[in-house]
Design a protein around this motif. Structure first.
Motif, mmCIF file in Angstrom:
data_model
loop_
_atom_site.group_PDB
_atom_site.id
_atom_site.type_symbol
_atom_site.label_atom_id
_atom_site.label_comp_id
_atom_site.label_asym_id
_atom_site.label_seq_id
_atom_site.Cartn_x
_atom_site.Cartn_y
_atom_site.Cartn_z
ATOM 1 N N SER A 173 1.543 1.175 9.790
ATOM 2 C CA SER A 173 1.240 1.710 8.469
ATOM 3 C C SER A 173 2.522 1.814 7.655
ATOM 4 C CB SER A 173 0.587 3.089 8.601
ATOM 5 O OG SER A 173 0.444 3.680 7.338
ATOM 6 N N THR A 174 2.503 1.238 6.456
ATOM 7 C CA THR A 174 3.681 1.267 5.588
ATOM 8 C C THR A 174 3.672 2.459 4.640
ATOM 9 O OG1 THR A 174 2.612 -0.059 3.870
ATOM 10 C CG2 THR A 174 3.770 -1.248 5.635
ATOM 11 N N GLY A 175 2.494 3.014 4.370
ATOM 12 C CA GLY A 175 2.400 4.107 3.412
ATOM 13 C C GLY A 175 2.387 3.663 1.971
ATOM 14 N N ARG A 176 2.465 2.347 1.719
ATOM 15 C CA ARG A 176 2.447 1.862 0.347
ATOM 16 C C ARG A 176 1.066 2.052 -0.266
ATOM 17 N NH1 ARG A 176 4.822 -4.147 1.100
ATOM 18 N NH2 ARG A 176 2.815 -4.307 2.151
ATOM 19 N N VAL A 361 15.888 8.732 3.507
ATOM 20 C CA VAL A 361 15.119 7.695 2.804
ATOM 21 C C VAL A 361 13.662 7.847 3.235
ATOM 22 C CG1 VAL A 361 14.854 5.230 2.385
ATOM 23 C CG2 VAL A 361 17.128 6.190 2.753
ATOM 24 N N VAL A 362 12.938 8.690 2.517
ATOM 25 C CA VAL A 362 11.628 9.172 2.965
ATOM 26 C C VAL A 362 10.531 8.698 2.020
ATOM 27 C CG1 VAL A 362 10.246 11.238 3.426
ATOM 28 C CG2 VAL A 362 12.675 11.181 4.045
ATOM 29 N N LEU A 363 9.392 8.369 2.614
ATOM 30 C CA LEU A 363 8.183 8.063 1.856
ATOM 31 C C LEU A 363 7.137 9.112 2.197
ATOM 32 C CD1 LEU A 363 6.809 5.944 -0.032
ATOM 33 C CD2 LEU A 363 5.931 4.861 2.041
ATOM 34 N N GLU A 364 6.525 9.704 1.183
ATOM 35 C CA GLU A 364 5.504 10.725 1.392
ATOM 36 C C GLU A 364 4.136 10.174 1.026
ATOM 37 O OE1 GLU A 364 6.258 14.340 -0.652
ATOM 38 O OE2 GLU A 364 8.159 14.744 0.380
ATOM 39 N N SER A 395 1.353 7.918 -2.985
ATOM 40 C CA SER A 395 2.549 7.429 -2.311
ATOM 41 C C SER A 395 3.752 7.707 -3.199
ATOM 42 C CB SER A 395 2.449 5.920 -2.034
ATOM 43 O OG SER A 395 1.387 5.634 -1.159
ATOM 44 N N ASN A 396 4.703 8.450 -2.669
ATOM 45 C CA ASN A 396 5.910 8.794 -3.416
ATOM 46 C C ASN A 396 7.121 8.710 -2.501
ATOM 47 O OD1 ASN A 396 3.637 10.815 -4.707
ATOM 48 N ND2 ASN A 396 4.982 9.941 -6.258
#
Length: 798
Positions: A173-176, A361-364, A395-396
């Motif tokens: 899962s990329t979270g995009r 370097v985080v993706l929420e 996605s942020n």
């Protein structure tokens, strides 16, 4: 003497009292006259009760004279209330009581302890959207049960799917936004988990298995019943969440292990009398990467409620909200346009301890899913199901990936040295969905033939707003971690690099209306024929990332048929089946530039069509202790769109065999296994002839296999052991005419566990990848997978 008289009086009273009690007996079957094992038979508003044996028979004794109501229930069947009276202490025989499959309101917790073949769970209200047992269903599906998840101490969704025959991971899962869920290969085509409780659901980011009751992988093109938005030509993945049940209780789970893994989960269920049940599942889970940087964190809460207004009407509602934070897994994108100077992991010379990221370097991902249901039993033979469901995903944060530049991109580079550029996007996107669905199920006779009918329609609306930054360059590295150009990877440096490079600014809306009908005709008790058809209308409106001022709008419609035949040479034990299934996919119009004239025009496309022919055998033998499915399938897509040429002239053929086994050969020993062979080929490609003869890129490895055994001994102790693996495959097969091949190696991963279990608690220790094997997943990419992991888990039930 007085003591003797007193004793005689007491004995007389006791004998008289005992003689004033009666008993009740009966047998419970389904509508096919099949005995049902493990059915809960209880007195309404009392604690007294029992369960049916393997012949479906029950007996309750010591019942005082009076009027009573039996409550009969089991997962996957509609509950039934049966009134009776005991008079003059005479026994009552209710003979045969028939219950019907229907909406799943109860939880499996009541029957798991009594079901011998614990890894088998083939009754489902979702696969065919009608009451239909697996052995009489012409379609193939695999079920990963909750008992299997518990036995394996599963803490990630991708680990759960290693138990599904023929399913392998392509991307994590990329979270995009839009495609942020993981990608898996099934029957030669990529598929994402996009179905939650039978309707479209948002699964971006991390899926916490603590709220998963089971996972159903429905095989082959399934657009006739489910449409094109949540399916692929290889099938679909349906996530079944935990639901309220009658009773009060719960479970607390604590776990910890390698890579600073930590988990706490609480699951509580309460009931108010017989009508209202409420369940709350919530938890927190975190884990660091096995590499030098990287982590995942997940918080979620999932309340659900079930209200039984009457024996004929029930309301169900469930909601799940989660907050996920993660760094990107290492995705090494191999160059698609120039020759690669390496063809294997050994040539790549990658130090897999390096992640090439930073923990800031985080993706929420914040996601929400809801589902409301009205289940109405109109008559004994007709029922209605009304569904409203939807979700929101945001996605942020920073999404990054590494793109390989061939050796010639750096003239001073030593020959054969792979270099990668890191590109990033400051993601700011939101997806919102709404799904409405209405189903009617009925049973009726036409002459001597019984018909099971499904009539339904659904409407799915999705809207994605993307205001992410454009893609920006940050640095160049080699796979030993040396920074060759640019700035080190950090949130601060990414903010500087992406500042003032502009935004995507995309707004896309899609809505689909579908109507479908399915009829299963029982010609003989042992022979049935199924025919289904769907009408689907698709509308797209949104940006095409061009300089055009006007939004692009596109509308298309199609029909999708489905047929099946099932013959049972041994009724309810062995079936021979064949099916024809159709899948389809809408191809959005594309702007094409004519380089001879410089003109740009909008090119529309036909609806892609996939057709599958399949046949096989299913068994359910030795009182359900041996359950198998063996099938051969052949899927052909005659007009596949190819993104590189923007033409629709690929022909892809995917064929193979699959075997799944669930067995309970001896008491306390449960086995689950699967084997799959897939042969995929691009058979025709006039616009890109260099593709002809290649394996289709989404197909993954040719052979995959999985096995797990669980044995319980000395009453409370148990052990589990198993493996899963795949043959090597070319992750660059789509591009090898330009790049050459790059093979990801074959692997076999060994796992094992030990546990101690009572009615109140379970303690287990699990080892994953015990041999610490280095293995990879990929789809024109290379991603190293977890090394050896040791987990300890404590479950306390109350």
């Amino acid at each position: 003497m007085n003591k003797i008289i007193t004793l005689l009086v007491c004995l007389t009273i006791s004998t008289f009292t005992y003689s004033q009690t009666g008993k009740i007996t009966g047998k419970i079957t389904d509508d096919g006259n099949n005995a049902l094992f493990g059915v809960s038979v209880s007195f309404k508003n009392q604690q007294k009760g029992t369960q049916t044996n393997e012949e479906g028979v029950f007996e309750i004794t010591n019942i005082e004279n009076g009027d009573y109501t039996l409550l009969i229930s089991i997962l996957g069947y509609k509950s039934k209330e049966v009134p009776f009276s005991i008079t003059n202490s005479e026994p009552v025989n209710l003979n045969t009581i028939i219950i019907y499959e229907g909406n799943e309101i109860l939880s499996e917790v009541f029957i798991e302890g009594t079901r011998a073949n614990k890894f088998s769970r083939k009754e489902s209200a979702y696969v065919s959207k009608m009451p239909l047992k697996n052995i009489e269903n012409s379609q193939v599906y695999n079920t990963v049960t909750n008992q299997l998840l518990v036995s394996q101490s599963v803490n990630s969704f991708q680990d759960a799917l290693t138990n599904a025959t023929g399913v392998t991971k392509l991307w994590s899962s990329t979270g995009r936004s839009g495609d942020g869920a993981g990608y898996y290969s099934s029957r030669g085509f990529a598929v994402q988990p996009q179905l939650v409780n039978g309707v479209a659901g948002i699964t971006n980011g991390f899926i916490n298995p603590s709220n998963v009751e089971r996972v159903e992988v429905i095989k082959g093109p399934s657009a006739t019943l489910f449409g094109s938005s949540v399916t692929s030509y290889g099938g679909l993945i349906n996530i079944i969440t935990k639901k309220p049940y009658k009773g009060t209780g719960g479970e607390i789970t604590l776990a910890g292990g390698s890579n600073d893994f930590a988990k706490i989960n609480m699951d509580v269920n309460v009931s108010a009398k017989e009508k209202l049940s409420f369940r709350l599942n919530s938890g927190y889970q975190k884990e660091n990467s096995f590499q030098d940087a990287g982590f995942k964190k997940s918080y979620y809460i999932a309340p659900s409620v079930s209200y039984k207004a009457s024996n004929n009407l029930a309301f169900n509602f469930s909601y799940e909200a989660s907050k996920n934070e993660q760094t990107n897994e290492t995705f090494l994108f191999l160059n698609r346009y120039g020759p690669l100077a390496f063809s294997s992991i050994e040539d790549l010379n990658y130090d897999t301890n390096l992640s090439f990221t930073n923990n800031d370097v985080v993706l929420e991902n914040n996601t929400q899913n809801y589902r409301g249901e009205i289940a109405w039993k109109i008559t004994d033979k007709w029922s209605s199901q009304t569904l409203i469901a939807g979700g929101v995903a945001k996605s942020n944060g920073y999404y990054t990936y590494l793109w390989n530049f061939a050796d010639w991109s750096n003239p001073s580079a030593p020959v054969g040295t792979p270099y990668f550029n890191l590109y990033a996007q400051d993601t700011d996107a939101k997806t919102k969905t709404l799904n409405l669905q209405q189903n009617f199920n009925g049973i009726f006779n036409l002459g001597d033939f019984q018909n099971k009918v499904l009539v339904g329609f659904d409407y799915l609306d999705s809207k994605t707003i993307d205001q992410s930054s454009n893609w920006g360059y940050l640095n160049t590295i080699n796979l030993q971690g040396d920074l060759l150009a640019g700035a080190p990877t950090s949130a601060e440096n990414l903010e500087t690099a992406l500042n003032r490079i502009g935004n995507v600014d995309s707004d896309v809306r899609q809505n689909v209306f579908g109507a479908y009908v399915s009829d299963i005709i029982n010609i003989l008790p042992s022979l049935s024929v199924m025919a289904s058809v769907r009408y689907d209308r698709f509308n797209y409106k949104g940006d095409q990332n061009t300089d055009e001022d006007d939004d692009t709008e596109y509308t298309e419609s199609t029909f999708s048929p489905k047929f099946g035949i099932v013959y049972q040479p041994i009724l309810n034990k062995v079936s021979i089946f064949t099916n024809y299934q159709n899948g389809f996919s809408y191809v959005n119009p594309q702007y094409i530039t004519d380089f001879t004239t410089g003109e740009t025009y909008l090119q529309s496309y036909d609806v892609e069509q996939a057709n599958q022919f399949e046949f096989g055998v299913k068994t359910k033998l030795f009182n359900n202790k041996l359950e198998t499915t063996l099938s051969y399938y052949n899927i052909n897509v005659a007009n596949k769109y190819y993104w590189a040429t923007k033409t629709q002239d690929l022909e892809v053929n995917s064929q193979g065999i699959e075997l799944e086994v669930n067995a309970n050969p001896i008491n306390r020993l449960n086995l689950h296994g699967g084997f799959s062979y897939n042969d995929s080929e691009i058979t025709n490609s006039p616009s890109a002839t260099y593709l002809e003869g290649n394996r289709y890129g989404e197909s993954g490895p040719e052979i995959t296999y999985n096995f797990w055994a669980d044995y319980k001994f000395l009453k409370n102790f148990g052990v589990g052991a198993g493996f899963n693996g795949a043959t090597e495959y070319d992750t660059m097969v789509d591009y090898k005419a330009a790049t050459g091949s790059f093979y990801l190696p074959a692997y076999t991963i060994l796992n094992a566990s030990v546990y101690y279990e009572t009615n109140k608690f379970r303690v287990s220790v699990k080892g994953n990848n015990l041999t610490d094997e280095e293995f990879y997943s990929g789809w024109s990419t290379v991603t190293p997978q977890n090394k050896r992991v040791i987990l300890a888990t404590l479950n306390y039930k109350f």
